[in-house]
Design a protein around this motif. Structure first.
Motif, short mmCIF file in Angstrom:
data_model
loop_
_atom_site.label_atom_id
_atom_site.label_comp_id
_atom_site.label_asym_id
_atom_site.label_seq_id
_atom_site.Cartn_x
_atom_site.Cartn_y
_atom_site.Cartn_z
N VAL A 13 0.86 -1.18 0.00
CA VAL A 13 0.00 0.00 0.00
C VAL A 13 0.90 1.24 0.00
CG1 VAL A 13 -1.76 1.31 1.28
CG2 VAL A 13 -1.81 -1.20 1.28
N VAL A 14 0.62 2.16 -0.91
CA VAL A 14 1.35 3.43 -0.94
C VAL A 14 0.68 4.36 0.06
CG1 VAL A 14 2.02 5.40 -2.35
CG2 VAL A 14 2.00 3.11 -3.35
N VAL A 15 1.46 4.82 1.02
CA VAL A 15 0.95 5.70 2.07
C VAL A 15 1.17 7.14 1.62
CG1 VAL A 15 1.20 6.42 4.48
CG2 VAL A 15 1.41 4.00 3.86
N ASP A 16 0.12 7.70 1.03
CA ASP A 16 0.18 9.11 0.63
C ASP A 16 -0.76 9.89 1.54
OD1 ASP A 16 -2.37 8.47 -0.26
OD2 ASP A 16 -1.86 8.60 -2.38
N ASP A 17 -1.07 11.12 1.18
CA ASP A 17 -1.92 11.95 2.03
C ASP A 17 -3.36 12.02 1.51
OD1 ASP A 17 0.20 12.53 3.77
OD2 ASP A 17 0.91 14.12 2.44
N LEU A 41 3.89 -1.18 3.84
CA LEU A 41 3.50 0.22 3.72
C LEU A 41 4.68 1.00 3.16
CD1 LEU A 41 1.86 0.66 7.24
CD2 LEU A 41 0.73 0.08 5.08
N LEU A 42 4.43 1.73 2.07
CA LEU A 42 5.47 2.55 1.44
C LEU A 42 5.11 4.02 1.58
CD1 LEU A 42 7.91 3.16 -0.43
CD2 LEU A 42 6.34 2.86 -2.36
N ARG A 43 6.00 4.78 2.16
CA ARG A 43 5.88 6.24 2.23
C ARG A 43 7.04 6.82 1.41
NH1 ARG A 43 2.19 10.34 3.31
NH2 ARG A 43 3.31 12.17 4.05
N VAL A 44 6.70 7.65 0.43
CA VAL A 44 7.71 8.29 -0.39
C VAL A 44 7.83 9.74 0.03
CG1 VAL A 44 8.44 8.90 -2.73
CG2 VAL A 44 7.23 6.74 -2.32
N ALA A 77 0.37 0.09 13.73
CA ALA A 77 -0.50 -0.35 14.83
C ALA A 77 -1.88 -0.73 14.29
CB ALA A 77 -0.61 0.75 15.88
N GLU A 78 -2.38 0.04 13.34
CA GLU A 78 -3.68 -0.26 12.73
C GLU A 78 -3.62 -1.58 11.96
OE1 GLU A 78 -6.58 1.77 9.36
OE2 GLU A 78 -5.27 3.07 10.54
N VAL A 79 -2.53 -1.78 11.21
CA VAL A 79 -2.36 -3.02 10.46
C VAL A 79 -2.31 -4.21 11.42
CG1 VAL A 79 -0.77 -4.33 8.99
CG2 VAL A 79 -1.24 -1.93 8.49
N GLY A 85 -0.54 -9.21 12.54
CA GLY A 85 0.89 -9.25 12.22
C GLY A 85 1.44 -7.86 11.97
N LEU A 86 2.75 -7.75 12.07
CA LEU A 86 3.41 -6.47 11.82
C LEU A 86 3.63 -6.28 10.33
CD1 LEU A 86 6.08 -6.46 14.66
CD2 LEU A 86 4.05 -5.03 14.49
N PRO A 87 3.45 -5.06 9.83
CA PRO A 87 3.70 -4.80 8.40
C PRO A 87 5.19 -4.58 8.14
CG PRO A 87 2.96 -2.80 9.44
CD PRO A 87 2.91 -3.89 10.50
N ILE A 88 5.52 -4.61 6.88
CA ILE A 88 6.85 -4.21 6.41
C ILE A 88 6.77 -2.71 6.19
CG2 ILE A 88 8.53 -4.43 4.55
CD1 ILE A 88 7.26 -7.24 4.02
N LEU A 89 7.68 -1.95 6.78
CA LEU A 89 7.67 -0.49 6.65
C LEU A 89 8.78 -0.06 5.72
CD1 LEU A 89 7.10 0.47 10.39
CD2 LEU A 89 5.39 0.03 8.60
N LEU A 90 8.43 0.73 4.71
CA LEU A 90 9.38 1.16 3.69
C LEU A 90 9.31 2.67 3.50
CD1 LEU A 90 8.22 -1.59 1.22
CD2 LEU A 90 10.42 -1.62 2.40
N ILE A 91 10.46 3.32 3.50
CA ILE A 91 10.53 4.74 3.21
C ILE A 91 11.50 4.92 2.05
CG2 ILE A 91 11.19 7.03 4.05
CD1 ILE A 91 10.45 6.10 6.86
N ARG A 92 11.06 5.63 1.05
CA ARG A 92 11.90 5.96 -0.10
C ARG A 92 11.85 7.46 -0.31
NH1 ARG A 92 13.63 1.58 -3.60
NH2 ARG A 92 13.73 -0.17 -2.17
#
Length: 159
Positions: A13-17, A41-44, A77-79, A85-92
């Protein structure tokens, strides 16, 4: 589907605003919960415009990274609440489209990309437009587009 394959699926999931982020996130969580798999979760972080002093630019970029980490932590926390389970957190960093495509090319764990369409009828949004048009040949995973106007009850029904 074998149990190992179900467990290995990762819904990105792309985490945008956007307002539709909630819909895409909930859909991915419910798919992972009901069908097996994890959520990523991907936040760019988009580059800051021209900054006169390098130190100020670095400080602004660091603040944006900290904000991204806080947002992803809250969403994690929501996921976990939904999936267990815990999500994979990604920041690019960079252009969202380019960062997403590069991530999809580089990370073999990712199985399915989940995006939600605009709920206000204002068009599909820049990522969906790019990924279903000119950049579609670069996708190496299936793309699921969830109607952005689905409420939680409807998402529960379709997952």
């Amino acid at each position: 589907m074998p149990e190992a394959a179900r467990r290995d699926r990762v819904f990105l999931v792309v985490v945008d605003d956007s307002a539709e982020r909630h819909t895409a996130l909930r859909y991915a969580c419910l798919r992972a919960k009901h069908g097996g798999g994890r959520v990523a979760l991907l936040r760019v972080i988009e580059p800051e415009g021209t900054v006169e002093w390098a130190g100020v630019g670095a400080m602004l970029q660091e603040e944006r990274r900290e904000d991204a980490e806080k947002l992803l932590s809250a969403l994690a926390a929501e996921v976990q609440e939904i999936t267990g389970g815990l999500p994979i957190l990604l920041i690019r960093e960079g252009d969202p489209r380019d960062a997403l495509l590069t991530l999809l090319e580089e990370d073999p764990r990712l199985s399915i990309l989940i995006l939600a369409s605009a709920s206000n009828g204002g068009g599909p949004g820049p990522l969906i437009t790019a990924l279903t048009g000119r950049y579609a040949p670069r996708l190496r995973v299936p793309l699921t587009i969830v109607p952005g106007n689905l409420d939680d009850r409807e998402l529960d029904r379709v997952t």
